[in-house]
Design a protein around this motif. Structure first.
Motif, PDB file in Angstrom:
ATOM      1  N   ASN A  18     -23.222  -3.170  17.496  1.00 53.90           N
ATOM      2  CA  ASN A  18     -23.404  -1.996  16.624  1.00 53.90           C
ATOM      3  C   ASN A  18     -24.553  -2.176  15.628  1.00 53.90           C
ATOM      4  O   ASN A  18     -24.425  -1.809  14.461  1.00 53.90           O
ATOM      5  N   ASP A  20     -27.107  -0.765  13.841  1.00 55.50           N
ATOM      6  CA  ASP A  20     -27.421   0.656  13.661  1.00 55.50           C
ATOM      7  C   ASP A  20     -28.866   0.841  13.207  1.00 55.50           C
ATOM      8  O   ASP A  20     -29.524  -0.112  12.783  1.00 55.50           O
ATOM      9  N   ASP A  22     -29.974   2.232  10.647  1.00 54.38           N
ATOM     10  CA  ASP A  22     -30.172   1.950   9.217  1.00 54.38           C
ATOM     11  C   ASP A  22     -30.565   0.483   9.006  1.00 54.38           C
ATOM     12  O   ASP A  22     -31.253   0.156   8.043  1.00 54.38           O
ATOM     13  N   GLN A  23     -30.103  -0.415   9.880  1.00 53.87           N
ATOM     14  CA  GLN A  23     -30.517  -1.817   9.789  1.00 53.87           C
ATOM     15  C   GLN A  23     -31.925  -1.976  10.341  1.00 53.87           C
ATOM     16  O   GLN A  23     -32.750  -2.699   9.778  1.00 53.87           O
ATOM     17  N   ASN A  76     -23.958  -1.654  21.955  1.00 54.84           N
ATOM     18  CA  ASN A  76     -24.083  -0.428  21.148  1.00 54.84           C
ATOM     19  C   ASN A  76     -25.208  -0.522  20.119  1.00 54.84           C
ATOM     20  O   ASN A  76     -25.069  -0.071  18.982  1.00 54.84           O
ATOM     21  N   CYS A  79     -27.017   2.607  17.184  1.00 52.59           N
ATOM     22  CA  CYS A  79     -26.095   3.682  16.819  1.00 52.59           C
ATOM     23  C   CYS A  79     -26.457   4.229  15.436  1.00 52.59           C
ATOM     24  O   CYS A  79     -27.240   3.630  14.704  1.00 52.59           O
ATOM     25  N   GLY A  80     -25.880   5.374  15.122  1.00 52.83           N
ATOM     26  CA  GLY A  80     -26.090   5.958  13.800  1.00 52.83           C
ATOM     27  C   GLY A  80     -27.204   6.989  13.775  1.00 52.83           C
ATOM     28  O   GLY A  80     -27.332   7.799  14.694  1.00 52.83           O
ATOM     29  N   SER A  81     -27.985   6.906  12.736  1.00 50.84           N
ATOM     30  CA  SER A  81     -29.008   7.914  12.434  1.00 50.84           C
ATOM     31  C   SER A  81     -29.970   8.145  13.594  1.00 50.84           C
ATOM     32  O   SER A  81     -30.328   7.219  14.320  1.00 50.84           O
ATOM     33  N   SER A  82     -30.449   9.381  13.702  1.00 47.00           N
ATOM     34  CA  SER A  82     -31.370   9.746  14.785  1.00 47.00           C
ATOM     35  C   SER A  82     -32.815   9.370  14.484  1.00 47.00           C
ATOM     36  O   SER A  82     -33.702   9.673  15.262  1.00 47.00           O
ATOM     37  N   ARG A  83     -33.065   8.715  13.375  1.00 48.82           N
ATOM     38  CA  ARG A  83     -34.438   8.416  12.951  1.00 48.82           C
ATOM     39  C   ARG A  83     -35.261   7.755  14.050  1.00 48.82           C
ATOM     40  O   ARG A  83     -34.943   6.670  14.532  1.00 48.82           O
ATOM     41  N   ILE A 103     -26.447   1.129  24.879  1.00 46.85           N
ATOM     42  CA  ILE A 103     -27.468   1.547  23.922  1.00 46.85           C
ATOM     43  C   ILE A 103     -27.137   2.982  23.502  1.00 46.85           C
ATOM     44  O   ILE A 103     -26.912   3.835  24.357  1.00 46.85           O
ATOM     45  N   ALA A 104     -27.093   3.230  22.192  1.00 44.75           N
ATOM     46  CA  ALA A 104     -26.657   4.542  21.701  1.00 44.75           C
ATOM     47  C   ALA A 104     -27.601   5.645  22.180  1.00 44.75           C
ATOM     48  O   ALA A 104     -28.808   5.443  22.306  1.00 44.75           O
ATOM     49  N   ASP A 105     -27.032   6.817  22.435  1.00 45.78           N
ATOM     50  CA  ASP A 105     -27.744   7.923  23.097  1.00 45.78           C
ATOM     51  C   ASP A 105     -29.079   8.309  22.469  1.00 45.78           C
ATOM     52  O   ASP A 105     -30.100   8.379  23.151  1.00 45.78           O
ATOM     53  N   ILE A 106     -29.038   8.610  21.180  1.00 44.39           N
ATOM     54  CA  ILE A 106     -30.244   9.186  20.568  1.00 44.39           C
ATOM     55  C   ILE A 106     -31.341   8.120  20.489  1.00 44.39           C
ATOM     56  O   ILE A 106     -32.504   8.376  20.794  1.00 44.39           O
TER      57      ILE A 106
END
Ligand code: SF4
Lengths: 192, 469
Positions: A18, A20, A22-23, A76, A79-83, A103-106
């Motif tokens: 995970n 994300d 943001d990291q 994963n 994940c998180g923000s779409s940035r 791997i997260a979708d966006i």
């Protein structure tokens, strides 16, 4: 965008699950209006301490990480923000591929659109990669394979369209713009 | 007989400009593109570089929310914005919108607010629409039966240039919520429980549809809270079938159809709900009646427990161990009574008027505990006006909380509203990632009720202890 065919590099391993976006690039760096220079802030809060000094224990600050093009991450990742600043920062830093079991979708979408190759591998391959940081790995987009140093090869999934775009350095906007007649027909059908 | 379809499939089918093939994704038409200062500049640059126009300004709406100040003197009084790069980004959006003919609800506009709050408020968010924004919490708009999802900046450029996106069809995931929520247990608690159950990547590749008695019983604002956090379970979007609650919310809003067009829209919208017999690719069932207030203890929204229980013990799991180190909490400890420093009420998850009412109801007649900073940030200027008309601002101020202009604020700390290193924040926002609210900030996600109760006690508190009846 540069065409991608083969990426051969040693790996950097970040086993956390995970991880994300943001990291990958903290929110306070998103006030930029360009894509350039974000590599400096990649994983900023893990790379630097509060005073801005380098944290020597963080993997990207170790000599072996120099010049590595392939990031192996825990499940994963992204994940998180779409940035989209996340793949921009990874690319600007020098990474060309991110490998994980999930791997997260966006993030995956954003990566494909910028020439950062998201590579999804099976548990066993992933476990091997996690256990062998710095291994020299070859990722071939033509054959959609990732090859380990002992020659073992695994296929990775990628839809044919983004693969075509990456192999040929084609950007998707051109493809969409060429659909103008169909878009106009749709708009005409739905005009109030 | 036609095959029964899910709501997602109906909305998808109605927006296919070019269907998916073995070699190419579908071209999907976008009915509404919302945009803001942070994820749009590089997309406008692409338009400029390629000499393209923005295809459908009439389907595009811009606002500023992420990096905007919340101090009145900076929003309305001409005081300089503290962060230079944020000020520059805001000016850049003004210029881009002017150059490309996009309607901008700018800094001093009465309709400005968090992008996911103002869409529904204005009535541009409507059932059956495809809605996108360069922001992952676009899933919020799914509460109206819209297909709404976050996109990256490259895709923002695609939509600007063509009003379309290249998309592969997602799979469907039915989230059945049985029973009704108990008093003091909120939709925020429900969605946290769902994320805890499904996991932070459980929804990857899927679109959720929330169904069942508890969902039907919710107001639109509550449904938005639930759909908002779909992305925290990895899902691209979350949807709820429109019903009379939806239509009552929308009727008469500034930008919904009027008269005969309204009747015609209603007829269309009534066709949207999932047909009997339609099959979801996956599904999960949650018993709403069994839930209690939930709070997170770790560094992702799936690390969540009922407020009366203990932090679990998963020592040896590296993610758990890292989270405990970062949070400075211990396995097996009760989460209740953990001391806190900051309380944030706001964000696109819980920054609507009903959320502020809920927090104020708990806070009324109490004081924020000494040493605790409570920040209340309405989700939009409209929410702010409504709250002030009801005197909620007075309740917050008298309790000792800070009352601000609208924006994302401490949800992601881009505008300088941050939690200091090592401090604990009980926040009504949606992400407790490391550093999300500021470098080293420790975030516990909870409902507005739990946030307000915790502000009063200065430690994590079950709001039911402070609620009457
Ligand atoms: S309030 Fe938070 S989650 Fe919502 S749009 Fe703003 S930054 Fe994103």
């Amino acid at each position: 965008m540069q065409p991608i065919k083969t990426i051969r590099s040693t790996t950097v391993v970040m086993p956390s699950t995970n991880i994300d976006t943001d990291q990958i690039i903290p929110g306070r760096f998103l006030t930029t209006t360009t894509k350039e220079g974000l590599g400096e802030q990649l994983f900023a809060d893990w790379r630097y301490d509060a005073s801005g000094a380098i944290r020597p224990d963080f993997i990207l600050n170790q000599p072996a990480a120099k010049g590595c093009r392939i990031l192996v991450a825990g499940r994963n990742v992204g994940c998180g923000s779409s940035r989209e600043h996340a793949p921009w920062a990874l690319l600007d830093y020098g990474f060309l591929a991110v490998v994980s079991t999930e791997i997260a979708d966006i993030f995956r979408n954003n990566s494909l659109k910028n020439g950062l190759l998201p590579v999804i591998v099976d548990e066993a391959t992933h476990a091997w990669l996690l256990a062998n940081p710095g291994a020299e790995v070859t990722i071939d987009l033509e054959s959609t394979t990732l090859t380990l140093p002992d020659g073992r090869s695994v296929r990775f999934p990628i839809a044919s369209f983004p693969r075509y775009c990456l192999l040929n350095g084609v950007d998707e906007l051109g493809f969409l713009l060429a659909k103008d007649p169909a878009i106009r027909a749709y708009e005409a059908r739905h005009a109030q | 007989m036609t095959t029964p379809m899910t709501m997602f499939e109906k909305v998808w089918a109605a927006h296919e400009v070019v269907p998916e093939t073995a070699d190419t994704p579908a071209v999907i038409f976008v009915d509404l593109h919302l945009t803001h200062e942070v994820t749009s500049p590089q997309a406008f640059s692409v338009l400029r570089e390629r000499g393209l126009r923005l295809r459908r300004p009439d389907l595009t709406l811009a606002t500023m929310d992420h990096a905007t100040p919340t101090r009145t003197e900076q929003v309305f009084g001409g005081a300089p914005i503290t962060i230079d790069s944020a000020a520059k980004q805001i000016r850049q959006l003004e210029k881009n919108c002017a150059d490309f003919g996009v309607e901008l609800l700018g800094m001093q506009h009465r309709d400005r607010g968090i992008v996911h709050i103002i869409g529904p408020e204005l009535g541009v968010t409507q059932p059956g629409k495809t809605i996108v924004c360069g922001d992952s919490h676009t899933s919020t708009h799914g509460a109206f039966g819209a297909l709404a999802f976050g996109i990256g900046t490259t895709e923002v450029g695609h939509v600007m240039a063509t009003q379309c996106l290249l998309q592969n069809k997602a799979r469907t995931f039915g989230v059945e919520v049985e029973g009704l929520l108990q008093p003091g247990v909120t939709p925020k608690d429900l969605i946290l429980a769902i994320i805890g159950k499904v996991g932070v990547s459980g929804g990857t590749g899927h679109v959720f549809e929330y169904r069942g008695a508890a969902v039907r019983a919710m107001s639109m604002e509550q449904r938005m809270t639930v759909c908002n956090m779909s992305i925290e379970a990895g899902a691209r979007a979350g949807m709820i079938a429109p019903d009379d609650t939806t239509y009552a919310y929308l009727e008469g809003r500034a930008r919904v159809p009027k008269g005969a067009a309204w009747q015609e829209a209603l007829q269309r919208w009534r066709q949207l709900p999932t047909d009997a017999g339609a099959v979801f690719d996956r599904s999960v069932t949650i018993d709403a009646a069994a839930l209690e207030p939930m709070i997170t203890y770790g560094t992702n929204p799936g690390m969540v427990v009922p407020i009366s229980s203990r932090i679990p013990d998963h020592r040896g799991d590296p993610v758990f161990d890292a989270a405990m180190r970062y949070m400075g909490l211990n396995p097996g400890e009760p989460i209740q009574d953990a001391p806190i420093n900051v309380v944030f009420v706001g964000s696109c998850t819980n920054g609507r008027i009903s959320d502020l009412r809920a927090a104020a109801a708990v806070l009324r007649g109490h004081k924020v505990a000494p040493g605790v900073h409570m920040l209340v940030v309405p989700g939009s200027q409209d929410v702010k006006r409504a709250a002030e008309a009801e005197g909620l601002d007075v309740v917050f101020r008298e309790a000792g909380a800070d009352w601000r202009e609208s924006g994302c604020s401490m949800c992601l700390g881009m505008n300088g509203d941050t939690v200091a290193k090592g401090q604990y924040s009980v926040s009504t926002s949606n992400r407790n990632f490391e550093g999300r609210q500021g470098v080293g900030a420790r975030t516990l996600l909870a409902s507005p009720e739990t946030a307000a109760a915790s502000a009063i006690r200065g430690r994590v508190t079950d709001p039911r202890e402070l609620m009457n009846g």
